[in-house]
Write an enzyme that holds these catalytic residues in place. Structure first.
Site, PDB file in Angstrom:
ATOM      1  N   MET A   1      -8.801 -14.141  -7.987  1.00  8.72           N
ATOM      2  CA  MET A   1      -9.587 -14.871  -6.995  1.00  8.72           C
ATOM      3  C   MET A   1      -9.332 -16.375  -7.130  1.00  8.72           C
ATOM      4  O   MET A   1     -10.092 -17.181  -6.578  1.00  8.72           O
ATOM      5  CB  MET A   1     -11.071 -14.558  -7.152  1.00  8.72           C
TER       6      MET A   1
ATOM      7  N   LEU B   1      -7.465 -20.743 -11.383  1.00  7.74           N
ATOM      8  CA  LEU B   1      -6.799 -20.075 -12.503  1.00  7.74           C
ATOM      9  C   LEU B   1      -7.041 -20.748 -13.844  1.00  7.74           C
ATOM     10  O   LEU B   1      -7.202 -21.964 -13.932  1.00  7.74           O
ATOM     11  CB  LEU B   1      -5.295 -20.018 -12.230  1.00  7.74           C
TER      12      LEU B   1
ATOM     13  N   MET C   1     -12.818 -16.916 -21.244  1.00  9.53           N
ATOM     14  CA  MET C   1     -12.483 -17.779 -20.105  1.00  9.53           C
ATOM     15  C   MET C   1     -12.903 -17.103 -18.810  1.00  9.53           C
ATOM     16  O   MET C   1     -12.754 -15.891 -18.644  1.00  9.53           O
ATOM     17  CB  MET C   1     -10.990 -18.049 -20.076  1.00  9.53           C
TER      18      MET C   1
ATOM     19  N   SER D   1     -13.571 -18.262 -14.401  1.00  7.53           N
ATOM     20  CA  SER D   1     -13.675 -19.313 -13.386  1.00  7.53           C
ATOM     21  C   SER D   1     -15.119 -19.765 -13.256  1.00  7.53           C
ATOM     22  O   SER D   1     -15.408 -20.900 -12.891  1.00  7.53           O
ATOM     23  CB  SER D   1     -13.170 -18.798 -12.039  1.00  7.53           C
ATOM     24  N   ARG D   2     -16.057 -18.869 -13.557  1.00  9.90           N
ATOM     25  CA  ARG D   2     -17.475 -19.199 -13.407  1.00  9.90           C
ATOM     26  C   ARG D   2     -17.997 -20.085 -14.544  1.00  9.90           C
ATOM     27  O   ARG D   2     -19.111 -20.620 -14.431  1.00  9.90           O
ATOM     28  CB  ARG D   2     -18.314 -17.920 -13.313  1.00  9.90           C
TER      29      ARG D   2
ATOM     30  N   GLY E   1      -6.566 -17.133 -18.973  1.00 11.36           N
ATOM     31  CA  GLY E   1      -6.740 -15.678 -18.883  1.00 11.36           C
ATOM     32  C   GLY E   1      -5.841 -15.102 -17.789  1.00 11.36           C
ATOM     33  O   GLY E   1      -5.120 -14.122 -17.999  1.00 11.36           O
ATOM     34  N   HIS E   2      -5.857 -15.738 -16.626  1.00  9.25           N
ATOM     35  CA  HIS E   2      -4.991 -15.289 -15.527  1.00  9.25           C
ATOM     36  C   HIS E   2      -3.517 -15.444 -15.916  1.00  9.25           C
ATOM     37  O   HIS E   2      -2.706 -14.552 -15.679  1.00  9.25           O
ATOM     38  CB  HIS E   2      -5.235 -16.135 -14.269  1.00  9.25           C
TER      39      HIS E   2
ATOM     40  N   LYS F   1     -11.321  -8.555 -19.945  1.00 13.93           N
ATOM     41  CA  LYS F   1     -12.545  -9.333 -19.739  1.00 13.93           C
ATOM     42  C   LYS F   1     -13.450  -8.603 -18.721  1.00 13.93           C
ATOM     43  O   LYS F   1     -14.650  -8.523 -18.884  1.00 13.93           O
ATOM     44  CB  LYS F   1     -12.149 -10.727 -19.232  1.00 13.93           C
TER      45      LYS F   1
HETATM   46  P1  AMP Z   1     -10.615 -12.984 -11.226  1.00 14.31           P
HETATM   47  O1  AMP Z   1      -9.863 -14.136 -10.688  1.00 14.31           O
HETATM   48  O2  AMP Z   1     -11.855 -13.339 -11.965  1.00 14.31           O
HETATM   49  O3  AMP Z   1     -10.818 -11.894 -10.190  1.00 14.31           O
HETATM   50  O4  AMP Z   1      -9.669 -12.329 -12.323  1.00 14.31           O
HETATM   51  C1  AMP Z   1      -8.369 -11.913 -12.023  1.00 14.31           C
HETATM   52  C2  AMP Z   1      -7.806 -11.137 -13.183  1.00 14.31           C
HETATM   53  O5  AMP Z   1      -7.813 -11.948 -14.350  1.00 14.31           O
HETATM   54  C3  AMP Z   1      -8.642  -9.895 -13.535  1.00 14.31           C
HETATM   55  O6  AMP Z   1      -7.772  -8.833 -13.909  1.00 14.31           O
HETATM   56  C4  AMP Z   1      -9.463 -10.370 -14.691  1.00 14.31           C
HETATM   57  O7  AMP Z   1      -9.873  -9.335 -15.552  1.00 14.31           O
HETATM   58  C5  AMP Z   1      -8.485 -11.281 -15.389  1.00 14.31           C
HETATM   59  N1  AMP Z   1      -9.178 -12.231 -16.252  1.00 14.31           N
HETATM   60  C6  AMP Z   1     -10.186 -13.073 -15.922  1.00 14.31           C
HETATM   61  N2  AMP Z   1     -10.604 -13.761 -17.001  1.00 14.31           N
HETATM   62  C7  AMP Z   1      -9.847 -13.333 -18.042  1.00 14.31           C
HETATM   63  C8  AMP Z   1      -9.800 -13.660 -19.425  1.00 14.31           C
HETATM   64  N3  AMP Z   1     -10.616 -14.560 -19.970  1.00 14.31           N
HETATM   65  N4  AMP Z   1      -8.892 -13.025 -20.197  1.00 14.31           N
HETATM   66  C9  AMP Z   1      -8.062 -12.098 -19.659  1.00 14.31           C
HETATM   67  N5  AMP Z   1      -8.053 -11.763 -18.368  1.00 14.31           N
HETATM   68  C10 AMP Z   1      -8.938 -12.357 -17.569  1.00 14.31           C
END
Ligand code: AMP
Length: 295
Positions: free
Chosen positions: A30, A33, A184, A186-187, A36-37, A149
């Site tokens: 989403m 970045l 980590m 985004s929030r 983690g991403h 995560k």
């Molecule tokens: P999001 O942008 O939050 O939808 O996350 C996109 C992808 O990144 C999803 O597969 C999440 O599980 C992964 N993700 C988010 N935060 C982390 C993190 N701290 N460590 C590893 N993967 C993460």
């Protein structure tokens, strides 16, 4: 690096890669970045000839009153970061491109969608499964990476791919954390400095619980009780859930042995944060939920 906004253009690009005999790796996000991403990008990149990352804040996975409108966005920064990682395509469609008028098909992964976050965010995982299925169909990826995560999400996607015979290999990456242990997200940027300090209570409680439960003798009930106490004592404002569940099926369990997932959702101020830790014999790679291409 190309930025693609249209479904048809994305498809054309992917088909060309396949015509050339290449493999496509995909990381849905989403945006906004962080490491983690990027760790997921690195995880797929080494296995494929071309990597696609999507940036799309998916409205149908937010409930009314949740943070869809204020979810952090910074597309130009994201594009820069992905360019540096050597990604070939950023797929960044509009809401209208993904959900044109008349859209009415949804995917539900029953059972796995119900516990943990599903109890408090009804419809959330239906939105997640639906957008991921759409993205898989558009990107035509061979491999896609998800982070532990969002553990429940990862299990749901893995189940969906298996049940619907999607020709995609799912790889799962470990949770990447800040120096003080906070996962980590985004929030995290919603937290003010004082809240950010208090957020350390989450990884600290999880790590303490993991150590306490190492020998498998503590009951799930007792462990949940302990974790709730630690969280509240150390600065968490409100607990949404603390749960010890089966690491693959996500139902409650009577015994922690051999493996269990401890998952929490809490509020620091008005920010909802989730985290989890796998409990099991130390040093062994969990057979269920690491990178398991044979699943
Ligand atoms: P999001 O942008 O939050 O939808 O996350 C996109 C992808 O990144 C999803 O597969 C999440 O599980 C992964 N993700 C988010 N935060 C982390 C993190 N701290 N460590 C590893 N993967 C993460």
């Amino acid at each position: 690096m190309k930025v693609i906004r249209g479904v048809e253009e994305m498809r054309e690009w992917s088909r060309e890669i396949h015509r050339q005999g290449g493999l496509i790796g995909f990381v849905p996000t989403m945006g906004y970045l962080h490491e983690g991403h990027l760790s997921l990008v690195r995880l797929v990149k080494e296995r494929v000839s071309a990597t696609v990352v999507s940036l799309f804040v998916n409205p149908i996975q937010f409930r009314p009153g949740e943070d869809f409108e204020r979810y952090p966005r910074n597309e130009s920064r994201d594009i820069e970061l992905l360019d540096k990682e050597g990604v070939q395509v950023v797929f960044s469609p509009s809401v209208g491109e993904m959900y044109p008028e008349g859209f009415s098909t949804y995917i539900e992964v029953t059972q796995l969608q119900d516990p943990l976050c599903g109890r408090f965010r009804p419809g959330h995982f239906r939105g997640v499964a639906t957008i991921v299925a759409k993205l898989f169909n558009i990107v035509e990826c061979d491999i896609a990476a998800f982070g532990l995560k969002d553990y429940q999400q990862a299990m749901i996607i893995r189940r969906m791919v298996k049940d619907l015979n999607m020709p995609v290999t799912i790889v799962l990456g470990p949770t990447i954390r800040e120096e003080d242990g906070l996962a980590m997200s985004s929030r995290n940027q919603y937290l003010n400095p004082e809240e950010r300090l208090r957020a350390r209570a989450i990884p600290q409680a999880l790590e303490r619980a993991r150590r306490l439960a190492l020998d498998g003798s503590i009951s799930p009930r007792r462990l949940v009780y302990q974790v709730r106490r630690w969280l509240l004592e150390s600065g968490v404002d409100q607990i949404q859930y603390v749960a010890v569940v089966h690491p693959e099926k996500l139902h409650t369990i009577e015994s922690i042995s051999p493996y269990a997932l401890l998952a929490v959702a809490v509020y620091i101020g008005s920010t909802r944060l989730i985290d989890n830790v796998l409990i099991g014999p130390e040093g062994e790679k969990n057979p269920i939920c690491f990178i398991d291409e044979d699943y």
